[in-house]
Enzyme design. Sequence first.
Site, PDB file in Angstrom:
ATOM      1  N   SER A  31       0.816  -1.215   0.000  1.00  0.00           N
ATOM      2  CA  SER A  31       0.000   0.000   0.000  1.00  0.00           C
ATOM      3  C   SER A  31       0.852   1.269   0.000  1.00  0.00           C
ATOM      4  O   SER A  31       0.422   2.305  -0.515  1.00  0.00           O
ATOM      5  CB  SER A  31      -0.946  -0.013   1.198  1.00  0.00           C
ATOM      6  OG  SER A  31      -0.227  -0.194   2.400  1.00  0.00           O
ATOM      7  N   GLY A  86       8.224  -0.978   0.347  1.00  0.00           N
ATOM      8  CA  GLY A  86       7.782  -0.922   1.731  1.00  0.00           C
ATOM      9  C   GLY A  86       8.447  -2.002   2.576  1.00  0.00           C
ATOM     10  O   GLY A  86       9.314  -2.740   2.103  1.00  0.00           O
ATOM     11  N   GLU A 107      10.928  -9.076  -4.713  1.00  0.00           N
ATOM     12  CA  GLU A 107      11.393  -7.846  -4.050  1.00  0.00           C
ATOM     13  C   GLU A 107      12.866  -7.955  -3.671  1.00  0.00           C
ATOM     14  O   GLU A 107      13.644  -7.014  -3.856  1.00  0.00           O
ATOM     15  CB  GLU A 107      10.549  -7.566  -2.797  1.00  0.00           C
ATOM     16  CG  GLU A 107       9.129  -7.153  -3.128  1.00  0.00           C
ATOM     17  CD  GLU A 107       8.234  -7.015  -1.902  1.00  0.00           C
ATOM     18  OE1 GLU A 107       7.313  -6.212  -1.965  1.00  0.00           O
ATOM     19  OE2 GLU A 107       8.462  -7.723  -0.906  1.00  0.00           O
ATOM     20  N   LYS A 125       5.893   0.653  11.639  1.00  0.00           N
ATOM     21  CA  LYS A 125       6.733  -0.480  11.221  1.00  0.00           C
ATOM     22  C   LYS A 125       8.041  -0.577  12.018  1.00  0.00           C
ATOM     23  O   LYS A 125       8.794  -1.539  11.864  1.00  0.00           O
ATOM     24  CB  LYS A 125       7.073  -0.375   9.730  1.00  0.00           C
ATOM     25  CG  LYS A 125       5.878  -0.245   8.803  1.00  0.00           C
ATOM     26  CD  LYS A 125       5.010  -1.475   8.837  1.00  0.00           C
ATOM     27  CE  LYS A 125       3.830  -1.435   7.905  1.00  0.00           C
ATOM     28  NZ  LYS A 125       4.148  -1.387   6.507  1.00  0.00           N
TER      29      LYS A 125
HETATM   30  C1  5RP Z   1       5.004  -7.047   0.084  1.00  0.00           C
HETATM   31  C2  5RP Z   1       5.813  -6.277   1.055  1.00  0.00           C
HETATM   32  C3  5RP Z   1       5.336  -4.911   1.407  1.00  0.00           C
HETATM   33  O1  5RP Z   1       6.294  -3.990   1.004  1.00  0.00           O
HETATM   34  C4  5RP Z   1       5.099  -4.841   2.886  1.00  0.00           C
HETATM   35  O2  5RP Z   1       4.143  -5.837   3.224  1.00  0.00           O
HETATM   36  C5  5RP Z   1       4.612  -3.471   3.327  1.00  0.00           C
HETATM   37  O3  5RP Z   1       3.347  -3.242   2.836  1.00  0.00           O
HETATM   38  P1  5RP Z   1       2.527  -1.908   3.139  1.00  0.00           P
HETATM   39  O4  5RP Z   1       3.257  -0.773   2.496  1.00  0.00           O
HETATM   40  O5  5RP Z   1       1.169  -2.187   2.518  1.00  0.00           O
HETATM   41  O6  5RP Z   1       2.437  -1.754   4.624  1.00  0.00           O
HETATM   42  O7  5RP Z   1       6.823  -6.704   1.558  1.00  0.00           O
HETATM   43  O8  5RP Z   1       5.500  -8.351  -0.073  1.00  0.00           O
END
Ligand code: 5RP
Length: 233
Positions: A31, A86, A107, A125
């Site tokens: 997101s 992210g 990723e 986070k």
């Molecule tokens: C997807 C990821 C995302 O970057 C991680 O889950 C963070 O997501 P968000 O920005 O929705 O909090 O690792 O595999």
Amino acid sequence: MTHPPNLKELVGIQAAGMVQTDSVVGLGTGSTAVFMIKELGRRVKEEGLQIVGIPTSFDSDVLARTCGITIRTLDDVKSIDIAIDGADEVDPNRQLIKGGGAAHTREKIIDGLAKTFVVVIDESKLVDRLGADFPVPVEVIPFALNPVMEELQRIGGNPKLRTGGGKKVGPVITDQGNMVIDASFDTIPDPGRLEQTINNIPGVLENGLFVDLADVILIGESGTDGIARVRTM
Ligand code: 5RP
């Protein structure tokens, strides 16, 4: 009526501002990355920014194309200038857990190849120690599901097969056609060692521990004065 600032949006837009013209850009998933990709699309359209995007997931691929970003694969480019992505947890040593969107394999390839890997998170986070609240996602080929679960348990994890919740019956299937095990650990004293131990289990494709990969971490935070800002770590 005023709305509280969206910290993910703030940080995503700021990261997109770091991208220079003629760059090859790794496009993260999630997101927060959505805001970054949309802002890059705006810059392409309104500022004439020239970039090529390498998406980390089907979702980011579709979104980037919709936003007017030219998409290429790793076969088409010699290097990646910057990747923006992210994270699910970030510890004080700048180590990460990723894979909340089950996209951690691509990723890690793309973020790891980038000359500069920029992590975009909101303050929620930040953790004192990795794994406190978020399990380590492990992508596994379906053939090896049971032995991998058993081995994860043997090394001290509590593995659970990720399922689609209300949106899908049965396991989540990754963009590679594999399954994801979420393995929680009481403590992760040495993230680099655990990363290697998990990846050495036959049948494991990749796990979500991202060790010594982040170059810049942008944190969206609300501040005690209630004013949203971005801090660099
Ligand atoms: C997807 C990821 C995302 O970057 C991680 O889950 C963070 O997501 P968000 O920005 O929705 O909090 O690792 O595999």
